[in-house]
Design an enzyme around this catalytic site. Structure first.
Site: not given
Ligand code: SAH
Length: 214
Positions: A62
């Site tokens: 993000s």
């Molecule tokens: N917080 C992260 C950015 C998140 S991007 C950072 O600091 O880099 C969103 C992430 O959520 C992605 O890696 C995606 O694979 C994950 N995601 C999507 N659905 C999910 C779920 N049901 N459970 C766990 N992770 C999930």
């Protein structure tokens, strides 16, 4: 040689403070955590720019401002147990680890989870636990959590996460349509939940049982 410390200072002074981030502990954590080590080497020079960046598998780290806003909304004092859904690069988890007692972070993509775990270990964050799985179901065996942060866009806050929020707890999540959401702040007081909408945002989708279908 790129002066990453200087880039971090500029990020805080031009992107975070002017847009209203006030929590000194949050600003200090953003000054400290080496964000460039959470992206691949060829794009490290862009790590402190005002944008989200690719981390592989179609996912993103993000934008710094979004990390700061969500973290500030969690009102962390230092003694909390926090659940993050969507580990991605592990950057947000590192910021949380600076500000809370213990962090549990769930990632559905095995490869991202492995890489994040390795990064956090190298940086010495031993109060973060990365779990691979569907975070929409939460982590019942470790509940309740004082704070919950969802870092992927969801049509609604998954019920299991509402249930796993402790009393006097705060949950922050991007809620809305597939390609545009708004941050929601959910508070639980004496078992009763109240909701408040905040900043508009765009996150990759939360895919799982209580989120979007693939
Ligand atoms: N917080 C992260 C950015 C998140 S991007 C950072 O600091 O880099 C969103 C992430 O959520 C992605 O890696 C995606 O694979 C994950 N995601 C999507 N659905 C999910 C779920 N049901 N459970 C766990 N992770 C999930």
């Amino acid at each position: 040689m790129i002066d990453y410390e200087e880039l971090r200072r500029l990020m805080v002074e031009t992107q975070l403070i002017p847009r209203g981030i006030k929590d000194q502990r949050v600003l200090k954590a953003m000054l400290k955590v080496p964000r460039h080590l959470f992206v691949d080497e060829p794009i490290q020079y862009k790590a402190y720019d005002d944008m989200a960046l690719p981390i592989g598998d179609g996912q993103t780290i993000s934008q710094p401002y979004m990390v700061a806003v969500m973290t500030e909304l969690l009102e962390l004092k230092g003694n909390e147990r926090v659940l993050e859904v969507g580990t991605g690069s592990g950057y947000q988890a590192a910021i949380l680890a600076e500000l809370a007692a213990e962090v549990f972070s769930i990632e559905r993509m095995e490869r991202l989870a492995l890489r994040a775990r390795e990064r956090l270990r190298k940086l010495g964050y031993d109060n973060v636990h990365i779990i691979t799985g569907d975070g929409t179901a939460g982590l019942p065996e470790k509940a309740p959590f004082d704070r919950i942060i969802i870092t992927a866009g969801t049509p609604q806050v998954p019920d299991p996460l509402k249930e796993q929020l402790a009393d006097n707890g705060i949950l922050v999540a991007p809620v809305g349509a597939r390609f545009s959401q708004q941050l929601i702040i959910l508070r639980k007081e004496k078992g009763k939940i109240t909701e408040e909408y905040h900043t508009p945002c765009v996150f990759v989708p939360l895919v799982g049982k209580y989120g979007w279908k693939e």
